[in-house]
Scaffold this motif. Structure first.
Motif, PDB file in Angstrom:
ATOM      1  N   SER A  75       3.348  -9.575  17.697  1.00 51.46           N
ATOM      2  CA  SER A  75       4.401 -10.180  18.517  1.00 51.46           C
ATOM      3  C   SER A  75       4.062 -10.167  19.998  1.00 51.46           C
ATOM      4  CB  SER A  75       5.727  -9.456  18.277  1.00 51.46           C
ATOM      5  OG  SER A  75       6.137  -9.587  16.931  1.00 51.46           O
ATOM      6  N   LEU A  76       3.090  -9.346  20.403  1.00 52.10           N
ATOM      7  CA  LEU A  76       2.651  -9.352  21.797  1.00 52.10           C
ATOM      8  C   LEU A  76       1.889 -10.626  22.138  1.00 52.10           C
ATOM      9  CD1 LEU A  76       1.379  -5.660  22.078  1.00 52.10           C
ATOM     10  CD2 LEU A  76       3.595  -6.573  22.814  1.00 52.10           C
ATOM     11  N   HIS A  77       1.411 -11.349  21.128  1.00 45.85           N
ATOM     12  CA  HIS A  77       0.563 -12.516  21.364  1.00 45.85           C
ATOM     13  C   HIS A  77       1.151 -13.811  20.825  1.00 45.85           C
ATOM     14  CE1 HIS A  77      -2.564  -9.597  22.434  1.00 45.85           C
ATOM     15  NE2 HIS A  77      -2.220  -8.940  21.333  1.00 45.85           N
ATOM     16  N   VAL A  78       2.200 -13.735  20.021  1.00 47.61           N
ATOM     17  CA  VAL A  78       2.811 -14.937  19.452  1.00 47.61           C
ATOM     18  C   VAL A  78       4.308 -14.689  19.336  1.00 47.61           C
ATOM     19  CG1 VAL A  78       2.613 -14.245  17.021  1.00 47.61           C
ATOM     20  CG2 VAL A  78       2.516 -16.670  17.636  1.00 47.61           C
ATOM     21  N   ARG A  79       5.073 -15.752  19.423  1.00 47.95           N
ATOM     22  CA  ARG A  79       6.521 -15.632  19.359  1.00 47.95           C
ATOM     23  C   ARG A  79       7.023 -16.078  17.991  1.00 47.95           C
ATOM     24  NH1 ARG A  79       8.851 -18.545  24.687  1.00 47.95           N
ATOM     25  NH2 ARG A  79      10.745 -17.541  23.902  1.00 47.95           N
ATOM     26  N   GLY A  80       8.163 -15.496  17.587  1.00 48.44           N
ATOM     27  CA  GLY A  80       8.823 -15.921  16.365  1.00 48.44           C
ATOM     28  C   GLY A  80       8.449 -15.144  15.118  1.00 48.44           C
ATOM     29  N   LEU A  81       7.579 -14.133  15.245  1.00 44.86           N
ATOM     30  CA  LEU A  81       7.179 -13.346  14.077  1.00 44.86           C
ATOM     31  C   LEU A  81       8.174 -12.210  13.863  1.00 44.86           C
ATOM     32  CD1 LEU A  81       5.150 -12.691  11.843  1.00 44.86           C
ATOM     33  CD2 LEU A  81       3.855 -11.362  13.522  1.00 44.86           C
ATOM     34  N   THR A  82       8.654 -12.083  12.640  1.00 38.66           N
ATOM     35  CA  THR A  82       9.599 -11.025  12.293  1.00 38.66           C
ATOM     36  C   THR A  82       9.105 -10.259  11.076  1.00 38.66           C
ATOM     37  OG1 THR A  82      10.891 -12.453  10.814  1.00 38.66           O
ATOM     38  CG2 THR A  82      11.524 -12.427  13.147  1.00 38.66           C
ATOM     39  N   ALA A  83       9.696  -9.093  10.866  1.00 39.58           N
ATOM     40  CA  ALA A  83       9.339  -8.302   9.694  1.00 39.58           C
ATOM     41  C   ALA A  83       9.717  -9.027   8.406  1.00 39.58           C
ATOM     42  CB  ALA A  83      10.030  -6.948   9.755  1.00 39.58           C
ATOM     43  N   VAL A  84      10.749  -9.872   8.472  1.00 41.47           N
ATOM     44  CA  VAL A  84      11.144 -10.632   7.282  1.00 41.47           C
ATOM     45  C   VAL A  84      10.003 -11.545   6.842  1.00 41.47           C
ATOM     46  CG1 VAL A  84      12.759 -12.344   6.384  1.00 41.47           C
ATOM     47  CG2 VAL A  84      13.577 -10.523   7.900  1.00 41.47           C
ATOM     48  N   TYR A  85       9.336 -12.198   7.816  1.00 39.94           N
ATOM     49  CA  TYR A  85       8.240 -13.080   7.448  1.00 39.94           C
ATOM     50  C   TYR A  85       7.065 -12.280   6.893  1.00 39.94           C
ATOM     51  CZ  TYR A  85       4.732 -16.745   7.620  1.00 39.94           C
ATOM     52  OH  TYR A  85       3.754 -17.640   7.270  1.00 39.94           O
ATOM     53  N   ALA A  86       6.848 -11.081   7.427  1.00 38.46           N
ATOM     54  CA  ALA A  86       5.776 -10.244   6.899  1.00 38.46           C
ATOM     55  C   ALA A  86       6.011  -9.914   5.427  1.00 38.46           C
ATOM     56  CB  ALA A  86       5.656  -8.968   7.720  1.00 38.46           C
ATOM     57  N   HIS A  87       7.255  -9.627   5.063  1.00 38.53           N
ATOM     58  CA  HIS A  87       7.558  -9.339   3.655  1.00 38.53           C
ATOM     59  C   HIS A  87       7.490 -10.616   2.813  1.00 38.53           C
ATOM     60  CE1 HIS A  87       8.587  -5.072   3.888  1.00 38.53           C
ATOM     61  NE2 HIS A  87       9.083  -5.340   5.085  1.00 38.53           N
ATOM     62  N   THR A  88       7.729 -11.770   3.439  1.00 34.18           N
ATOM     63  CA  THR A  88       7.527 -13.037   2.729  1.00 34.18           C
ATOM     64  C   THR A  88       6.053 -13.224   2.384  1.00 34.18           C
ATOM     65  OG1 THR A  88       9.400 -14.039   3.905  1.00 34.18           O
ATOM     66  CG2 THR A  88       7.804 -15.535   2.889  1.00 34.18           C
ATOM     67  N   LEU A  89       5.181 -12.820   3.295  1.00 36.98           N
ATOM     68  CA  LEU A  89       3.746 -12.889   3.032  1.00 36.98           C
ATOM     69  C   LEU A  89       3.361 -11.974   1.874  1.00 36.98           C
ATOM     70  CD1 LEU A  89       2.371 -12.857   6.701  1.00 36.98           C
ATOM     71  CD2 LEU A  89       2.615 -14.830   5.180  1.00 36.98           C
ATOM     72  N   ILE A  90       3.964 -10.805   1.849  1.00 41.60           N
ATOM     73  CA  ILE A  90       3.666  -9.864   0.757  1.00 41.60           C
ATOM     74  C   ILE A  90       4.065 -10.461  -0.589  1.00 41.60           C
ATOM     75  CG2 ILE A  90       4.290  -7.624  -0.214  1.00 41.60           C
ATOM     76  CD1 ILE A  90       4.541  -6.605   2.667  1.00 41.60           C
ATOM     77  N   SER A  91       5.238 -11.091  -0.622  1.00 41.38           N
ATOM     78  CA  SER A  91       5.697 -11.676  -1.884  1.00 41.38           C
ATOM     79  C   SER A  91       4.875 -12.903  -2.264  1.00 41.38           C
ATOM     80  CB  SER A  91       7.175 -12.064  -1.765  1.00 41.38           C
ATOM     81  OG  SER A  91       7.352 -13.066  -0.773  1.00 41.38           O
ATOM     82  N   ALA A  92       4.168 -13.496  -1.288  1.00 37.52           N
ATOM     83  CA  ALA A  92       3.354 -14.680  -1.578  1.00 37.52           C
ATOM     84  C   ALA A  92       1.986 -14.326  -2.132  1.00 37.52           C
ATOM     85  CB  ALA A  92       3.184 -15.519  -0.303  1.00 37.52           C
ATOM     86  N   CYS A  93       1.667 -13.030  -2.211  1.00 36.14           N
ATOM     87  CA  CYS A  93       0.358 -12.604  -2.691  1.00 36.14           C
ATOM     88  C   CYS A  93       0.434 -12.249  -4.178  1.00 36.14           C
ATOM     89  CB  CYS A  93      -0.125 -11.393  -1.888  1.00 36.14           C
ATOM     90  SG  CYS A  93      -1.624 -10.650  -2.536  1.00 36.14           S
ATOM     91  N   PRO A  94      -0.218 -13.005  -5.051  1.00 41.05           N
ATOM     92  CA  PRO A  94      -0.180 -12.669  -6.481  1.00 41.05           C
ATOM     93  C   PRO A  94      -0.833 -11.322  -6.787  1.00 41.05           C
ATOM     94  CG  PRO A  94      -0.898 -14.931  -6.148  1.00 41.05           C
ATOM     95  CD  PRO A  94      -0.925 -14.263  -4.803  1.00 41.05           C
ATOM     96  N   ARG A  95      -2.049 -11.101  -6.226  1.00 37.71           N
ATOM     97  CA  ARG A  95      -2.774  -9.858  -6.479  1.00 37.71           C
ATOM     98  C   ARG A  95      -3.535  -9.467  -5.218  1.00 37.71           C
ATOM     99  NH1 ARG A  95      -3.196  -8.332 -11.837  1.00 37.71           N
ATOM    100  NH2 ARG A  95      -2.534  -9.897 -13.366  1.00 37.71           N
ATOM    101  N   ALA A  96      -3.307  -8.249  -4.749  1.00 35.42           N
ATOM    102  CA  ALA A  96      -3.964  -7.794  -3.522  1.00 35.42           C
ATOM    103  C   ALA A  96      -5.481  -7.725  -3.685  1.00 35.42           C
ATOM    104  CB  ALA A  96      -3.419  -6.428  -3.115  1.00 35.42           C
ATOM    105  N   GLY A  97      -5.948  -7.437  -4.881  1.00 34.84           N
ATOM    106  CA  GLY A  97      -7.377  -7.315  -5.109  1.00 34.84           C
ATOM    107  C   GLY A  97      -8.132  -8.635  -5.031  1.00 34.84           C
TER     108      GLY A  97
END
Length: 392
Positions: A75-97
């Motif tokens: 967030s120091l380098h870009v605007r509009g990023l929230t923890a909610v979007y970070a968890h959206t990214l997590i849910s978008a990952c089928p398998r971490a491996g």
């Protein structure tokens, strides 16, 4: 549906779920991501890892601070990023491996975008050079594009070499034609040059070593220059009659390639001036419109999403071949120094270690299937599955 955006989300979700996945992505850089928010977040995750964040040594359970600290840093380098979007990214990952595979997809998209951008800049530089009567900008952009192609090949783990595309995959582009700004003074220079060569046959010695028929913007002028070259090569006299006879023997008059008015305008013109200087002007124009043609071809290749990065890089190098040829002759004619080679010298024992590392990092070896059990032998005990990592 945007497969590239899904891949970017998946690779970020993989690293948020499992910080150790960063160790499998050393060849992936923040600027390989298309969206600025993804660039900032991946850079933040790498910075936290490099700074020794405790999540990288937390063991099986990843603390929630890994996510929140990454969001705060990005967030120091870009605007509009929230923890909610970070968890959206997590849910978008089928398998971490599968992070290396997702990262490969992101790198593929970056390679196509990078080559497209540099091809556009090469075309713009060629047009600007044509307007001001130079070649430096186009040749510089061509050098940059060659260096980018070599760097991308190293990152992808392939050997850069020019390869002609198959007819089925070759880009459908318009025939290489002179830039609109070249069709005025450039054609006049060609006409004056041909008049000098027809009037003073010995002037052919000044240009025949580096000027080619394909360097002429007007095809009829190129064919007439080929006739002059044939007469010069055979040691036959050159004048208005012999030149007209050679053009007739080659069918240029019968098929309409060269009209009688064009021939008269050249041979009845004033044959004064320096053939070497006029030849250099013709060749300079050839450099700029050849650069523009190569740029259009490279861009068409890069916009073909079906091309794999290795094939795209090799086809783009092949598309720059005509420019390399005319550039070499321009340097011979003008006395310009040749640029220092940018391609690394490869070992005859195999590809460089950096390429091998990149290729291996992008691929996970398939597990070797165990041999079939012999009759009467006890079945092998199944190994317990390791617990999945989650945020604690």
């Amino acid at each position: 549906m945007n497969p590239l955006q899904n891949a970017e989300q998946a690779v970020l979700g993989s690293v948020l779920l499992d910080p150790e996945q960063l160790a499998h992505l050393p060849w992936l850089a923040p600027d390989h991501f298309d969206r600025p928010v993804h660039q900032a977040l991946f850079a933040a995750l790498r910075k936290l890892r490099d700074d020794g964040h405790h999540a990288t040594t937390a063991g099986k359970s990843v603390p929630l601070s890994w996510v929140t600290d990454a969001v705060d840093e990005a967030s120091l380098h870009v605007r509009g990023l929230t923890a909610v979007y970070a968890h959206t990214l997590i849910s978008a990952c089928p398998r971490a491996g599968h992070a290396p595979v997702y990262g490969r997809m992101v790198l593929e998209g970056a390679i196509h975008r990078s080559i497209t951008g540099h091809a556009i800049r090469l075309h713009q530089a060629a047009r600007a050079d044509a307007l001001r009567g130079g070649v430096e900008g186009a040749l510089h952009c061509a050098d940059v594009l060659n260096g980018v192609l070599d760097d991308l090949a190293q990152r992808w783990g392939s050997e850069p070499r020019p390869v002609e595309p198959a007819p089925a995959t070759a880009p459908v582009t318009a025939a290489v034609a002179p830039l609109p700004v070249e069709t005025g003074q450039g054609v006049e220079d060609e006409r004056f040059l041909l008049a000098v060569l027809a009037d003073r046959p010995k002037a052919m010695d000044e240009v025949v070593g580096w000027l080619r028929p394909g360097d002429f913007a007007d095809p009829a002028h190129g064919h007439l220059y080929r006739c002059l070259g044939a007469l010069h090569h055979r040691g036959e006299p050159i004048d208005r009659i012999t030149l007209l006879w050679e053009a007739q023997r080659r069918g240029l008059l019968g098929d309409g390639t060269l009209s009688s008015d064009q021939f008269a305008a050249i041979c009845d013109g004033v044959g004064s001036g320096s053939a070497e200087w006029l030849g250099e002007q013709v060749l300079r124009s050839s450099v700029t419109w050849t650069a523009a043609g190569s740029a259009r071809t490279v861009r068409a290749l890069a916009e073909n999403e079906a091309l794999s990065p290795g094939r795209l890089i090799n086809h783009a190098l092949h598309a720059l071949g005509p420019l390399d040829d005319v550039r070499t002759r321009w340097q011979a004619a003008s006395g310009s120094p040749a640029p220092a080679p940018t391609a690394p010298v490869h070992s005859p024992n195999g590809p460089p270690p950096a390429q091998v590392h990149a290729a291996l990092a992008r691929s996970t070896p398939r597990p070797v299937s165990p041999p079939p059990a012999r009759p009467g032998s006890a079945p092998a005990r199944a190994l317990p599955r390791p617990p999945s990592r989650g945020h604690g």
